[in-house]
Design a protein around this motif. Structure first.
Motif, PDB file in Angstrom:
ATOM      1  N   ALA A  39      42.694  46.788  42.734  1.00  0.00           N
ATOM      2  CA  ALA A  39      42.164  45.857  41.737  1.00  0.00           C
ATOM      3  C   ALA A  39      41.095  44.958  42.356  1.00  0.00           C
ATOM      4  O   ALA A  39      40.061  44.676  41.729  1.00  0.00           O
ATOM      5  CB  ALA A  39      43.296  45.016  41.156  1.00  0.00           C
ATOM      6  N   PHE A  40      41.325  44.520  43.585  1.00  0.00           N
ATOM      7  CA  PHE A  40      40.341  43.676  44.260  1.00  0.00           C
ATOM      8  C   PHE A  40      39.025  44.423  44.458  1.00  0.00           C
ATOM      9  O   PHE A  40      37.939  43.889  44.195  1.00  0.00           O
ATOM     10  CB  PHE A  40      40.881  43.223  45.610  1.00  0.00           C
ATOM     11  CG  PHE A  40      39.840  42.601  46.500  1.00  0.00           C
ATOM     12  CD1 PHE A  40      39.385  41.315  46.273  1.00  0.00           C
ATOM     13  CD2 PHE A  40      39.282  43.331  47.542  1.00  0.00           C
ATOM     14  CE1 PHE A  40      38.401  40.749  47.078  1.00  0.00           C
ATOM     15  CE2 PHE A  40      38.299  42.779  48.352  1.00  0.00           C
ATOM     16  CZ  PHE A  40      37.854  41.486  48.118  1.00  0.00           C
ATOM     17  N   VAL A  41      39.111  45.645  44.936  1.00  0.00           N
ATOM     18  CA  VAL A  41      37.900  46.427  45.169  1.00  0.00           C
ATOM     19  C   VAL A  41      37.182  46.714  43.856  1.00  0.00           C
ATOM     20  O   VAL A  41      35.949  46.614  43.766  1.00  0.00           O
ATOM     21  CB  VAL A  41      38.231  47.734  45.919  1.00  0.00           C
ATOM     22  CG1 VAL A  41      37.036  48.685  45.916  1.00  0.00           C
ATOM     23  CG2 VAL A  41      38.648  47.414  47.350  1.00  0.00           C
ATOM     24  N   ASP A  42      37.937  47.046  42.813  1.00  0.00           N
ATOM     25  CA  ASP A  42      37.318  47.314  41.513  1.00  0.00           C
ATOM     26  C   ASP A  42      36.591  46.087  40.986  1.00  0.00           C
ATOM     27  O   ASP A  42      35.479  46.187  40.435  1.00  0.00           O
ATOM     28  CB  ASP A  42      38.379  47.774  40.506  1.00  0.00           C
ATOM     29  CG  ASP A  42      38.876  49.191  40.783  1.00  0.00           C
ATOM     30  OD1 ASP A  42      38.188  49.923  41.528  1.00  0.00           O
ATOM     31  OD2 ASP A  42      39.948  49.554  40.271  1.00  0.00           O
ATOM     32  N   ARG A  43      37.192  44.906  41.132  1.00  0.00           N
ATOM     33  CA  ARG A  43      36.530  43.670  40.696  1.00  0.00           C
ATOM     34  C   ARG A  43      35.260  43.413  41.505  1.00  0.00           C
ATOM     35  O   ARG A  43      34.229  43.005  40.962  1.00  0.00           O
ATOM     36  CB  ARG A  43      37.478  42.470  40.835  1.00  0.00           C
ATOM     37  CG  ARG A  43      38.577  42.390  39.796  1.00  0.00           C
ATOM     38  CD  ARG A  43      39.209  41.004  39.760  1.00  0.00           C
ATOM     39  NE  ARG A  43      39.704  40.582  41.067  1.00  0.00           N
ATOM     40  CZ  ARG A  43      40.918  40.849  41.518  1.00  0.00           C
ATOM     41  NH1 ARG A  43      41.770  41.551  40.785  1.00  0.00           N
ATOM     42  NH2 ARG A  43      41.303  40.422  42.718  1.00  0.00           N
TER      43      ARG A  43
END
Length: 237
Positions: free
Chosen positions: A12-16
């Protein structure tokens, strides 16, 4: 698993980040100072490997507080960089840096000037703003105290700085001298000193153009560390 370091959270962090930066792939993602137990959880590094395979990131690494964490991190073949505190007042990582070099892992040095102490500009009368960690975190009140003055007691460090002054060549500042000391270790990939303005950034960059430090200067700095600094920091980080 340490809170926050689940595969879902990492993804989720990388996608954001990809969305916010409007990029298809991140060049380098570094996990910043995870708790020590994370380095003993292969599933965390497996999750990062899967993101590399999926093309979301090109490489990943970690930022560590302790040498032991760095040594554990580079056991994972996917770890391509380690960020670590290394300076005249934090010499213990020297051998780790060589080990990382031998494994082909990049080393990024942070806090190279020991929170400004190694610029030689601070005195006992220097004051710091209320929101400056050099005022409120000297004993680790907010986060790892090794991030502030490299963990060295302020008065002890000032005395050591006074001894270092005589070693600095006339064509260099103490900050440049301290940065050049770091670059004497050929395992260092890059150094990330802070700068308040363009002139300081330029001066920092020029440190790499200085001649190598003399053997005698290196010996004096090693002795200074062992006698006056190491008792406060060596076994902690």
């Amino acid at each position: 698993m340490a809170q926050g370091y689940t595969a879902a959270n990492l993804n989720a962090f990388v996608d954001r980040s990809l969305k916010n930066l409007e990029m298809e792939r991140l060049d380098l993602v570094q996990l910043h100072c995870p708790p020590t137990e994370v380095y003993y959880q292969p599933e965390v590094f497996d999750a990062m490997d899967r993101m590399v395979a999926a093309g979301k990131i090109s490489s990943y690494g970690v930022s560590v507080e302790k040498v032991e964490e760095g040594l554990k991190a580079i056991e994972y073949p996917g770890v391509k960089s380690v960020q670590i505190i290394y300076n005249i007042f934090r010499q213990r990582p020297a051998r780790f840096i060589q080990e990382a070099r031998d494994r082909g892992v990049a080393v990024i040095v942070r806090v190279p000037l020991a929170s400004g102490l190694l610029t030689g500009k601070m005195t006992r009368e220097t004051t710091f703003a209320a929101n400056d960690h050099r005022l409120f975190n000297r004993n680790g009140e907010a986060f790892d105290k090794g991030e502030t003055f490299a963990g060295v007691p302020y008065d002890v460090a000032l005395e050591a700085v006074d001894e270092i002054r005589s070693l600095v060549p006339q064509n260099a500042t103490m900050a440049q001298f301290a940065l050049r000391w770091i670059l004497m270790n050929d395992g260092v990939t890059t150094v990330i000193p802070g700068a308040k303005n363009a002139a300081q950034a330029k001066a920092n960059a020029e440190a790499s153009e200085l001649p190598p430090l003399t053997d005698s200067a290196m010996e004096v700095l090693r002795a200074l560390y062992l006698q006056k600094i190491a008792p406060f920091v060596h076994q902690q980080w």
